[in-house]
Design an enzyme around this catalytic site. Structure first.
Site, mmCIF file in Angstrom:
data_model
loop_
_atom_site.group_PDB
_atom_site.id
_atom_site.type_symbol
_atom_site.label_atom_id
_atom_site.label_comp_id
_atom_site.label_asym_id
_atom_site.label_seq_id
_atom_site.Cartn_x
_atom_site.Cartn_y
_atom_site.Cartn_z
ATOM 1 N N TYR A 54 0.822 -1.219 0.000
ATOM 2 C CA TYR A 54 0.000 0.000 0.000
ATOM 3 C C TYR A 54 0.856 1.269 0.000
ATOM 4 O O TYR A 54 0.427 2.295 -0.540
ATOM 5 C CB TYR A 54 -1.032 -0.030 1.139
ATOM 6 C CG TYR A 54 -2.139 -1.004 0.807
ATOM 7 C CD1 TYR A 54 -3.127 -0.652 -0.118
ATOM 8 C CD2 TYR A 54 -2.160 -2.285 1.328
ATOM 9 C CE1 TYR A 54 -4.115 -1.560 -0.485
ATOM 10 C CE2 TYR A 54 -3.147 -3.204 0.968
ATOM 11 C CZ TYR A 54 -4.122 -2.832 0.064
ATOM 12 O OH TYR A 54 -5.093 -3.715 -0.316
ATOM 13 N N HIS A 105 -14.533 0.435 -0.573
ATOM 14 C CA HIS A 105 -13.399 -0.412 -0.190
ATOM 15 C C HIS A 105 -12.297 0.349 0.555
ATOM 16 O O HIS A 105 -11.164 -0.111 0.607
ATOM 17 C CB HIS A 105 -12.809 -1.105 -1.436
ATOM 18 C CG HIS A 105 -13.724 -2.139 -2.011
ATOM 19 N ND1 HIS A 105 -13.531 -2.717 -3.247
ATOM 20 C CD2 HIS A 105 -14.848 -2.721 -1.511
ATOM 21 C CE1 HIS A 105 -14.499 -3.596 -3.474
ATOM 22 N NE2 HIS A 105 -15.314 -3.608 -2.448
ATOM 23 N N THR A 171 -15.561 -1.494 -13.953
ATOM 24 C CA THR A 171 -15.447 -2.595 -12.981
ATOM 25 C C THR A 171 -15.811 -3.913 -13.657
ATOM 26 O O THR A 171 -16.769 -3.980 -14.426
ATOM 27 C CB THR A 171 -16.328 -2.377 -11.729
ATOM 28 O OG1 THR A 171 -16.318 -3.580 -10.950
ATOM 29 C CG2 THR A 171 -17.753 -1.981 -12.052
HETATM 30 P P1 OAD Z 1 -10.916 -5.051 -12.149
HETATM 31 O O1 OAD Z 1 -9.459 -4.963 -12.431
HETATM 32 O O2 OAD Z 1 -11.458 -6.360 -11.721
HETATM 33 O O3 OAD Z 1 -11.724 -4.610 -13.443
HETATM 34 C C1 OAD Z 1 -11.381 -3.454 -14.158
HETATM 35 C C2 OAD Z 1 -12.390 -3.238 -15.258
HETATM 36 O O4 OAD Z 1 -12.042 -2.028 -15.904
HETATM 37 C C3 OAD Z 1 -12.411 -4.331 -16.336
HETATM 38 O O5 OAD Z 1 -13.743 -4.698 -16.630
HETATM 39 C C4 OAD Z 1 -11.736 -3.644 -17.529
HETATM 40 O O6 OAD Z 1 -12.238 -4.114 -18.778
HETATM 41 C C5 OAD Z 1 -12.126 -2.203 -17.296
HETATM 42 N N1 OAD Z 1 -11.234 -1.207 -17.926
HETATM 43 C C6 OAD Z 1 -9.925 -1.286 -18.222
HETATM 44 N N2 OAD Z 1 -9.478 -0.141 -18.763
HETATM 45 C C7 OAD Z 1 -10.538 0.698 -18.799
HETATM 46 C C8 OAD Z 1 -10.746 2.046 -19.222
HETATM 47 N N3 OAD Z 1 -9.738 2.779 -19.740
HETATM 48 N N4 OAD Z 1 -11.970 2.565 -19.098
HETATM 49 C C9 OAD Z 1 -12.993 1.856 -18.580
HETATM 50 N N5 OAD Z 1 -12.869 0.592 -18.173
HETATM 51 C C10 OAD Z 1 -11.655 0.012 -18.278
HETATM 52 O O7 OAD Z 1 -11.242 -3.893 -11.086
HETATM 53 P P2 OAD Z 1 -12.493 -3.746 -10.101
HETATM 54 O O8 OAD Z 1 -13.719 -4.316 -10.694
HETATM 55 O O9 OAD Z 1 -12.513 -2.334 -9.669
HETATM 56 O O10 OAD Z 1 -10.528 -4.768 -4.034
HETATM 57 O O11 OAD Z 1 -12.026 -4.648 -8.889
HETATM 58 C C11 OAD Z 1 -12.840 -4.750 -7.758
HETATM 59 C C12 OAD Z 1 -12.031 -4.963 -6.515
HETATM 60 O O12 OAD Z 1 -11.123 -6.053 -6.722
HETATM 61 C C13 OAD Z 1 -11.124 -3.817 -6.155
HETATM 62 O O13 OAD Z 1 -11.784 -2.807 -5.418
HETATM 63 C C14 OAD Z 1 -10.042 -4.465 -5.343
HETATM 64 C C15 OAD Z 1 -9.818 -5.697 -6.187
HETATM 65 O O14 OAD Z 1 -9.350 -6.813 -5.546
HETATM 66 C C16 OAD Z 1 -9.656 -4.946 -3.019
HETATM 67 O O15 OAD Z 1 -8.454 -4.927 -3.183
HETATM 68 C C17 OAD Z 1 -10.261 -5.163 -1.669
#
Ligand code: OAD
Length: 228
Positions: A54, A105, A171
Site C-alpha cells: 500500500y 473499499h 469494474t
Molecule cells: P478489475 O481490475 O477487476 O476490473 C477493471 C475493469 O475495468 C475491467 O472490466 C476492464 O475491462 C475495465 N477497464 C480497463 N481499462 C478501462 C478504461 N480505460 N476505461 C474503462 N474501463 C476500463 O477492477 P475492479 O472491478 O474495480 O478490491 O475490482 C474490484 C475490486 O477487486 C477492487 O476494489 C479491489 C480488487 O481486488 C480490493 O483490493 C479489496
C-alpha cells in the site's frame, strides 16, 4: 427536482490516469497474490509485506491526476443529483471535485487502528511499519480487505434504490457485494455500463457503451443532457 445519478465505479475509470487495474492483463493481481496483500488473513500473516504494497500504491497515486471521466462525473453535479459509489481506494473522484462519494473499499490516503474506529490522513506518505495507534494497535491501511465487512454497504444500497440513472464504469463486477449493487436500481431506472471489454453481467436492462472511461463518459454526458 434534479434527476439522481448513481455512479458505480471501479479500477477501469482510473486506468487512463495511469493506475493499474487488478484483473486486466498486466493488472496488479498478475504481479501480486491477492490473498497475501489484500486480505485480512494476509495482513495477520505478514503485515510488513501488506504495508509495503500500500505504500507503493500511495506513491503511485501521488503522480496520478484525475482524467476526463472523473471530471465529467464531478461536473454533472451542476444539473443532476450525483452520488459516486466507488470500489477504488484512490482519491481521483475526490480530486476531480465530486462532493458525495462513498468509498466502499476504503481510502488509500488514510490509515487506521485495528478496529478501524480511528483514522488519520496520511496523504501520499508511506506508513512506517510498526507505528502504533493511540489504542496501542498497529496502524494499518484504511482498506476493506477480502474477509472484512463492508461498513458502507447499506448506505450504498440505499443510494442505488433511489436512483433514476445508474452508471457502472470500469469494474469487472467480480467482487461482491459491490458487484450486485446495481440490482437494487428501481425498475424504471436507466442503467448504463461503460467498459471497453466484456463484463460478465447478464441483464437485458443494461445499455453497454463499449468505450474507455473518458470516451464513454463524453458520449453518455450527451445522452444524459438529452434526458433533461
Ligand atoms: P478489475 O481490475 O477487476 O476490473 C477493471 C475493469 O475495468 C475491467 O472490466 C476492464 O475491462 C475495465 N477497464 C480497463 N481499462 C478501462 C478504461 N480505460 N476505461 C474503462 N474501463 C476500463 O477492477 P475492479 O472491478 O474495480 O478490491 O475490482 C474490484 C475490486 O477487486 C477492487 O476494489 C479491489 C480488487 O481486488 C480490493 O483490493 C479489496
Amino acid at each position: 427536482m434534479k434527476k439522481k445519478i448513481v455512479i458505480l465505479s471501479g479500477a477501469g475509470i482510473s486506468a487512463e490516469s495511469g493506475i493499474k487495474t487488478f484483473r486486466d492483463s498486466g493488472g496488479l493481481w498478475e504481479s501480486y497474490d491477492v490473498q497475501e496483500v489484500a486480505s485480512i488473513d494476509g495482513w495477520y500473516a505478514n503485515p510488513q509485506l501488506v504495508n509495503d504494497f500500500y505504500n507503493e500504491r500511495r506513491k503511485q497515486l501521488k503522480e496520478a491526476e484525475p482524467n476526463q471521466a472523473h471530471r465529467i462525473i464531478a461536473e454533472l453535479e451542476r444539473d443532476f443529483d450525483v452520488t459516486v459509489i466507488t470500489q477504488n481506494v484512490d482519491d481521483l473522484h475526490d480530486r476531480a471535485g465530486s462532493s458525495h462519494i462513498i468509498h466502499l473499499h476504503g481510502e488509500l490516503c488514510k490509515i487506521c487502528n485495528e478496529s478501524k474506529s480511528y483514522t488519520v490522513d496520511i496523504g501520499y506518505e508511506p506508513l512506517e511499519y510498526g507505528r502504533l495507534a493511540p489504542d496501542g494497535t498497529l496502524f494499518r491501511p484504511f482498506i476493506v480487505w477480502f474477509g472484512e465487512a463492508v461498513p458502507l454497504l447499506l448506505d450504498a444500497i440505499n443510494e442505488v434504490k433511489t436512483a433514476d440513472i445508474v452508471i457502472i464504469i470500469g469494474t469487472s463486477l467480480n467482487v461482491y457485494p459491490a458487484a450486485s449493487l446495481f440490482e437494487y436500481a428501481p425498475r424504471n431506472s436507466l442503467i448504463y455500463l461503460i467498459d471497453p471489454n466484456e463484463v460478465s453481467v447478464s441483464s437485458s436492462r443494461i445499455e453497454w457503451i463499449k468505450e474507455k472511461a473518458t470516451v464513454g463518459m463524453e458520449l453518455l454526458k450527451t445522452k444524459l443532457y438529452d434526458l433533461l
